[in-house]
Design an enzyme around this catalytic site. Structure first.
Site, PDB file in Angstrom:
ATOM      1  N   GLY A 110      34.812 -42.476   3.876  1.00 12.65           N
ATOM      2  CA  GLY A 110      34.433 -41.138   3.437  1.00 12.65           C
ATOM      3  C   GLY A 110      33.912 -41.135   2.020  1.00 12.65           C
ATOM      4  O   GLY A 110      34.114 -42.087   1.264  1.00 12.65           O
ATOM      5  N   GLN A 139      31.741 -38.279  -6.223  1.00 13.86           N
ATOM      6  CA  GLN A 139      31.696 -39.748  -6.286  1.00 13.86           C
ATOM      7  C   GLN A 139      30.280 -40.277  -6.429  1.00 13.86           C
ATOM      8  O   GLN A 139      30.090 -41.438  -6.792  1.00 13.86           O
ATOM      9  CB  GLN A 139      32.340 -40.350  -5.029  1.00 13.86           C
ATOM     10  CG  GLN A 139      33.834 -40.099  -4.945  1.00 13.86           C
ATOM     11  CD  GLN A 139      34.423 -40.751  -3.725  1.00 13.86           C
ATOM     12  OE1 GLN A 139      34.303 -40.228  -2.625  1.00 13.86           O
ATOM     13  NE2 GLN A 139      35.032 -41.906  -3.882  1.00 13.86           N
ATOM     14  N   CYS A 190      40.478 -46.069  -2.575  1.00 15.16           N
ATOM     15  CA  CYS A 190      39.413 -45.131  -2.927  1.00 15.16           C
ATOM     16  C   CYS A 190      38.260 -45.917  -3.521  1.00 15.16           C
ATOM     17  O   CYS A 190      38.472 -46.803  -4.351  1.00 15.16           O
ATOM     18  CB  CYS A 190      39.940 -44.119  -3.945  1.00 15.16           C
ATOM     19  SG  CYS A 190      38.695 -42.949  -4.513  1.00 15.16           S
ATOM     20  N   LEU A 191      37.044 -45.579  -3.093  1.00 17.14           N
ATOM     21  CA  LEU A 191      35.854 -46.262  -3.618  1.00 17.14           C
ATOM     22  C   LEU A 191      35.742 -46.099  -5.132  1.00 17.14           C
ATOM     23  O   LEU A 191      35.127 -46.926  -5.799  1.00 17.14           O
ATOM     24  CB  LEU A 191      34.597 -45.668  -2.976  1.00 17.14           C
ATOM     25  CG  LEU A 191      34.411 -45.939  -1.491  1.00 17.14           C
ATOM     26  CD1 LEU A 191      33.285 -45.089  -0.945  1.00 17.14           C
ATOM     27  CD2 LEU A 191      34.142 -47.405  -1.271  1.00 17.14           C
ATOM     28  N   HIS A 238      41.994 -36.673   1.728  1.00 16.65           N
ATOM     29  CA  HIS A 238      41.526 -37.462   0.580  1.00 16.65           C
ATOM     30  C   HIS A 238      40.230 -36.880  -0.010  1.00 16.65           C
ATOM     31  O   HIS A 238      40.117 -36.695  -1.221  1.00 16.65           O
ATOM     32  CB  HIS A 238      41.316 -38.918   1.035  1.00 16.65           C
ATOM     33  CG  HIS A 238      40.861 -39.858  -0.029  1.00 16.65           C
ATOM     34  ND1 HIS A 238      41.668 -40.853  -0.547  1.00 16.65           N
ATOM     35  CD2 HIS A 238      39.673 -39.976  -0.682  1.00 16.65           C
ATOM     36  CE1 HIS A 238      40.982 -41.524  -1.475  1.00 16.65           C
ATOM     37  NE2 HIS A 238      39.762 -41.029  -1.565  1.00 16.65           N
ATOM     38  N   GLU A 239      39.265 -36.579   0.862  1.00 17.19           N
ATOM     39  CA  GLU A 239      37.969 -36.092   0.360  1.00 17.19           C
ATOM     40  C   GLU A 239      38.087 -34.667  -0.196  1.00 17.19           C
ATOM     41  O   GLU A 239      37.434 -34.330  -1.187  1.00 17.19           O
ATOM     42  CB  GLU A 239      36.893 -36.149   1.448  1.00 17.19           C
ATOM     43  CG  GLU A 239      36.666 -37.515   2.095  1.00 17.19           C
ATOM     44  CD  GLU A 239      36.474 -38.662   1.118  1.00 17.19           C
ATOM     45  OE1 GLU A 239      36.072 -38.440  -0.048  1.00 17.19           O
ATOM     46  OE2 GLU A 239      36.744 -39.812   1.501  1.00 17.19           O
ATOM     47  N   HIS A 293      39.323 -34.870  -3.637  1.00 11.98           N
ATOM     48  CA  HIS A 293      38.270 -35.252  -4.592  1.00 11.98           C
ATOM     49  C   HIS A 293      37.565 -34.017  -5.156  1.00 11.98           C
ATOM     50  O   HIS A 293      37.185 -33.982  -6.329  1.00 11.98           O
ATOM     51  CB  HIS A 293      37.208 -36.114  -3.906  1.00 11.98           C
ATOM     52  CG  HIS A 293      37.442 -37.602  -4.034  1.00 11.98           C
ATOM     53  ND1 HIS A 293      37.507 -38.247  -5.256  1.00 11.98           N
ATOM     54  CD2 HIS A 293      37.592 -38.569  -3.096  1.00 11.98           C
ATOM     55  CE1 HIS A 293      37.702 -39.547  -5.048  1.00 11.98           C
ATOM     56  NE2 HIS A 293      37.768 -39.771  -3.754  1.00 11.98           N
TER      57      HIS A 293
HETATM   58 ZN   LIG Z   1      38.199 -41.527  -2.817  1.00 14.11          ZN
END
Ligand SMILES: [Zn+2]
Length: 162
Positions: free
Chosen positions: A47, A52, A90-91, A132-133, A136
């Site tokens: 995701g 991000q 997480c990216l 999670h998203e 963000h």
């Molecule tokens: Zn993330």
């Protein structure tokens, strides 16, 4: 179409609350196209939230393995059920995963790419990704939900990246 660079800590955009999308117009559609391409640029990505990729708007794209892309604009988690301890990465925090509690299942609502209201009931990885998203978009990262960052560990190649 473009693969966008993914912002990582301590980039301040990751800590900012994002703005709601008022109209799903051409610029939002282009953003979603770029986010989808960025999501699929590396295997194992699950995701992506707009901050991000440097855009402070409430736009998310999720794709669990063997699933289709889910685009959710102005997402809101309207129901959470149960609790489970999971490992999450997480990216934007490359190289690490940590343990935290997430719901067993959630119901989320938002708009699709046509600006139509949609509702998604999810469990497992999709449920986790929706939480999670959405976090963000409020400037919240998974490390904020860990009881202790002592359980942060170095990522293994098979870990999924949200
Ligand atoms: Zn993330």
């Amino acid at each position: 179409m473009a693969v966008l660079p993914v912002r990582t800590l301590p980039d301040p955009i990751l800590r900012r609350k994002t703005k709601r999308v008022s109209t799903v117009d051409k610029s939002i559609k282009k953003l979603v196209t770029d986010m989808r391409e960025t999501l699929h640029a590396d295997a194992g990505r699950v995701g992506l939230a707009a901050p991000q990729v440097g855009v402070s708007l409430r736009v998310t794209v999720i794709c669990v393995p063997d699933g289709e892309d889910i685009i959710l604009i102005n997402p809101e988690i309207v129901r959470r059920k149960g609790q489970r301890l999971i490992s999450e990465g997480c990216l934007s925090i490359p190289g690490y995963v940590g343990q935290l509690f997430r719901a067993e299942s959630v119901t989320a609502k938002g708009l699709d790419l046509n600006g139509k209201p949609i509702r998604i009931k999810a469990e497992g990885l999709l449920s986790q990704a929706l939480e999670h998203e959405t976090d963000h978009l409020n400037g919240v990262l998974y490390i904020d939900r860990m009881e202790s960052t002592d359980t942060l560990r170095k990522i293994e190649p098979e870990d999924t990246k949200i």
